[in-house]
Design an enzyme around this catalytic site. Sequence first.
Site, PDB file in Angstrom:
ATOM      1  N   ARG A  93      12.726 -14.618   1.509  1.00 15.46           N
ATOM      2  CA  ARG A  93      12.622 -13.184   1.230  1.00 15.46           C
ATOM      3  C   ARG A  93      13.879 -12.482   1.737  1.00 15.46           C
ATOM      4  NH1 ARG A  93       9.955  -8.518   4.556  1.00 15.46           N
ATOM      5  NH2 ARG A  93      10.067  -6.872   3.003  1.00 15.46           N
ATOM      6  N   LEU A 211       0.401   0.693   0.212  1.00 16.63           N
ATOM      7  CA  LEU A 211       0.191   1.528   1.408  1.00 16.63           C
ATOM      8  C   LEU A 211      -0.093   0.636   2.607  1.00 16.63           C
ATOM      9  CD1 LEU A 211      -2.237   4.171  -0.202  1.00 16.63           C
ATOM     10  CD2 LEU A 211       0.258   4.227  -0.125  1.00 16.63           C
ATOM     11  N   GLU A 335      -5.830  -1.311   0.472  1.00 12.73           N
ATOM     12  CA  GLU A 335      -6.914  -2.259   0.208  1.00 12.73           C
ATOM     13  C   GLU A 335      -8.179  -1.928   0.994  1.00 12.73           C
ATOM     14  OE1 GLU A 335      -5.382  -6.290   0.848  1.00 12.73           O
ATOM     15  OE2 GLU A 335      -3.525  -5.655  -0.128  1.00 12.73           O
ATOM     16  N   GLU A 386       2.445 -11.173  -1.230  1.00 11.20           N
ATOM     17  CA  GLU A 386       3.898 -11.246  -1.415  1.00 11.20           C
ATOM     18  C   GLU A 386       4.406 -12.672  -1.280  1.00 11.20           C
ATOM     19  OE1 GLU A 386       3.897  -7.745   1.260  1.00 11.20           O
ATOM     20  OE2 GLU A 386       5.821  -7.305   0.347  1.00 11.20           O
TER      21      GLU A 386
HETATM   22  P1  AMP Z   1       0.110  -3.692   6.317  1.00 10.14           P
HETATM   23  O1  AMP Z   1       1.468  -3.187   6.743  1.00 10.14           O
HETATM   24  O2  AMP Z   1      -0.022  -3.855   4.830  1.00 10.14           O
HETATM   25  O3  AMP Z   1      -0.364  -4.879   7.104  1.00 10.14           O
HETATM   26  O4  AMP Z   1      -0.928  -2.516   6.693  1.00 10.14           O
HETATM   27  C1  AMP Z   1      -1.116  -2.069   8.006  1.00 10.14           C
HETATM   28  C2  AMP Z   1      -1.900  -0.769   7.973  1.00 10.14           C
HETATM   29  O5  AMP Z   1      -3.163  -0.996   7.338  1.00 10.14           O
HETATM   30  C3  AMP Z   1      -2.210  -0.230   9.369  1.00 10.14           C
HETATM   31  O6  AMP Z   1      -2.001   1.173   9.394  1.00 10.14           O
HETATM   32  C4  AMP Z   1      -3.690  -0.536   9.525  1.00 10.14           C
HETATM   33  O7  AMP Z   1      -4.331   0.385  10.373  1.00 10.14           O
HETATM   34  C5  AMP Z   1      -4.161  -0.350   8.094  1.00 10.14           C
HETATM   35  N1  AMP Z   1      -5.495  -0.947   7.919  1.00 10.14           N
HETATM   36  C6  AMP Z   1      -5.839  -2.253   7.989  1.00 10.14           C
HETATM   37  N2  AMP Z   1      -7.187  -2.391   7.844  1.00 10.14           N
HETATM   38  C7  AMP Z   1      -7.698  -1.139   7.684  1.00 10.14           C
HETATM   39  C8  AMP Z   1      -8.999  -0.609   7.501  1.00 10.14           C
HETATM   40  N3  AMP Z   1     -10.079  -1.385   7.458  1.00 10.14           N
HETATM   41  N4  AMP Z   1      -9.126   0.742   7.359  1.00 10.14           N
HETATM   42  C9  AMP Z   1      -8.046   1.550   7.429  1.00 10.14           C
HETATM   43  N5  AMP Z   1      -6.784   1.106   7.590  1.00 10.14           N
HETATM   44  C10 AMP Z   1      -6.607  -0.211   7.725  1.00 10.14           C
END
Ligand code: AMP
Length: 406
Positions: A93, A211, A335, A386
């Site tokens: 990557r 997000l 998600e 990814e």
């Molecule tokens: P990522 O960078 O894609 O791993 O996403 C991280 C973000 O996803 C962080 O802000 C986490 O708090 C949020 N996240 C993960 N699980 C949940 C959930 N069940 N509800 C709300 N936000 C979440």
Amino acid sequence: MKILVLNAGSSSIKYQLINMENYAVIANGLIEQIGENSSLARIKYLDKEGAEQKIEHKLPIPNHEIALKLMSALLIESSAIHDLNDLDGIGHRVVQGGSSFREPVIVDEWVASEIERLIPLAPLHNPGHLAGIKVSLEQSPSVPQVVVFDTAFHATMPPHAYMYAIPYHYYEDLKIRRYGFHGTSHRFVAKEAAKFMGKKLSQLNAITLHLGNGASVSAIQNGQSVDTSMGLTPLEGLMMGTRSGDIDPAVLFYLARKEGLDIETLDRVLNKESGLKGICGINDMREVGQMAEEGNEKAQLALDMFNYRIKKYIGAYSAALGRVDCIVFTGGIGENAHNVRAKSCENLQNLGIEIDPILNQKRSSRTMQISTKESPVTVLVIPTNEELEIALQTQEVILAHKQKLH
Ligand code: AMP
């Protein structure tokens, strides 16, 4: 075919070994705090009985060379491979491919030198990637290696979307323009959305929302990215965990003049101390949601701002695309956070967007529709992958390369 996906940063390397016959993850791991005394090397894998196993070593790992040697040793210790020559390909990557790379490519000396040349555009990422690539080439010279760029999916943006309205010579001399990031994720979910909608990717118009800690949105027309919210760097666009996203640039001049902040401080404030964290002190969306539910006003404000920004981009990209077949939510927040999905799509019926509140509460590890049957625009939640996308692109490039040689 076994493909190893490597995501090398300046002080960490994430890796995942994927069986391309069934897309199963054979093993994945992480090497952290390279260059420090408290480094950690870890691998997780399934044993012959299908039970999850973990091996972890804490030891000083001075550099990427030792880190990758340790990774190979862990892959062998876990029986994922017998030796590095068992690998059919390695996919690296790379965050910033500039204007040089519109597609993934086999690594050679020229490619490595271009990634080096692009360091000023991605000072936090490209040096780590390059170190990983160089060491990996030395350690596995007979394994074909491919680089997959986060920026490549957005190479189809037209100039009116990627140019900044600043003196033109800055583009000519310094290549200052919008590049966009998270391309691997936007591409992966767009392909999955097309499958779900029963369309060819080349027929799909979509707005994809990645997000996570970093967040970006893409406008996809006929399967190609025509606009995206991140810019020259991953700072522009949506509000993020610690990044401000869109801001009037004059705020920076004002802060510099009023508070005497220098460039390094401003860079840190906007990248590391802003976003959700800047407003309510916390950057993890789960905690922000919890605090807002408990009545914390700043957490509620942060959440409202986060959702409002998404809504504005959905409106802007609906206008840019004209016809929108679907909106896709992905990434840790996209998600999982049903409240973010509900609020950012609230009152958008006049754009043809109508979420079903019951479907929106469901959870699934697969593509899930959350819009009503009547909603002209389909709204989907699609888990991104990814690593798999990098492995798929690596496989494609290797097979095409082999065919060319025959
Ligand atoms: P990522 O960078 O894609 O791993 O996403 C991280 C973000 O996803 C962080 O802000 C986490 O708090 C949020 N996240 C993960 N699980 C949940 C959930 N069940 N509800 C709300 N936000 C979440």
